[in-house]
Motif scaffolding. Sequence first.
Motif, PDB file in Angstrom:
ATOM      1  N   ASP A 109       0.989  -1.138  -0.008  1.00  0.00           N
ATOM      2  CA  ASP A 109      -0.263   0.059  -0.154  1.00  0.00           C
ATOM      3  C   ASP A 109       0.876   1.267   0.062  1.00  0.00           C
ATOM      4  OD1 ASP A 109      -2.093  -1.657   0.108  1.00  0.00           O
ATOM      5  OD2 ASP A 109      -2.680  -1.267   2.144  1.00  0.00           O
ATOM      6  N   VAL A 110       1.875   1.190   0.819  1.00  0.00           N
ATOM      7  CA  VAL A 110       2.774   2.629   0.823  1.00  0.00           C
ATOM      8  C   VAL A 110       3.426   2.693  -0.361  1.00  0.00           C
ATOM      9  CG1 VAL A 110       5.051   3.244   1.708  1.00  0.00           C
ATOM     10  CG2 VAL A 110       3.244   2.283   3.419  1.00  0.00           C
ATOM     11  N   VAL A 111       3.989   1.616  -1.003  1.00  0.00           N
ATOM     12  CA  VAL A 111       4.518   1.790  -2.464  1.00  0.00           C
ATOM     13  C   VAL A 111       3.542   2.311  -3.564  1.00  0.00           C
ATOM     14  CG1 VAL A 111       5.576   0.395  -4.357  1.00  0.00           C
ATOM     15  CG2 VAL A 111       6.151   0.145  -1.865  1.00  0.00           C
ATOM     16  N   SER A 112       2.300   1.919  -3.274  1.00  0.00           N
ATOM     17  CA  SER A 112       1.194   2.351  -4.309  1.00  0.00           C
ATOM     18  C   SER A 112       0.892   3.796  -3.991  1.00  0.00           C
ATOM     19  CB  SER A 112       0.067   1.455  -3.958  1.00  0.00           C
ATOM     20  OG  SER A 112       0.296   0.143  -4.251  1.00  0.00           O
ATOM     21  N   ILE A 113       0.991   4.303  -2.904  1.00  0.00           N
ATOM     22  CA  ILE A 113       0.722   5.827  -2.546  1.00  0.00           C
ATOM     23  C   ILE A 113       1.795   6.452  -2.839  1.00  0.00           C
ATOM     24  CG2 ILE A 113       0.500   7.359  -0.457  1.00  0.00           C
ATOM     25  CD1 ILE A 113      -1.342   5.192   0.656  1.00  0.00           C
ATOM     26  N   GLN A 114       3.061   6.004  -2.834  1.00  0.00           N
ATOM     27  CA  GLN A 114       4.300   6.636  -3.368  1.00  0.00           C
ATOM     28  C   GLN A 114       4.283   6.778  -4.871  1.00  0.00           C
ATOM     29  OE1 GLN A 114       7.592   4.383  -1.457  1.00  0.00           O
ATOM     30  NE2 GLN A 114       7.711   5.822   0.283  1.00  0.00           N
TER      31      GLN A 114
END
Length: 172
Positions: A109-114
């Motif tokens: 999820d963090v990678v997607s947001i970034q």
Amino acid sequence: MELKTSDVAIRLGVSPKTIQRWVRKYNIPLRRNEAGHYLFDEKTVALLERVKFEQGAAMEAPPTPKRPPTPLRNNIPIDALHESIEPEIARVSSRLDQLERQLEQKADDVVSIQLLHHRQEMEEIVARLTALEQLVARLEQQLNNRPPSSHETSDEPKQKRRGLGRVMGLFA
């Protein structure tokens, strides 16, 4: 019939090293083959059987050692502790697996947001670049459409200014 050391050892139920040790210890005269290995005849085998009987060196399975008593912890056998702990270990292991899966999901999820933030920044940069390109194009067009000024078209040589140079020449 001549036998090798390993054959005699099997026949007597001892190791080949034991046979070799007895031959050296009791100075039993033996013939050797071209490789230097002992050759035993029936008479020598009978002699070794008597040595074995006297030595009591029959190859028996070593007695199994008695299992030491189960150690206690707080007056509870360790085996019982292991049995009571196994379900708890399984539960903790299962929970650990679940937490690892959740952690992987959060990381994704963090990678997607970034990636979304980077995409927005890139789109903003592209928009600014496009605006700058349009501005440069307009300025170039204005520059090309402007009528030439009078000082740009005159072919007359520029007159040399005299002033400061003359004044400076006085001090030289």
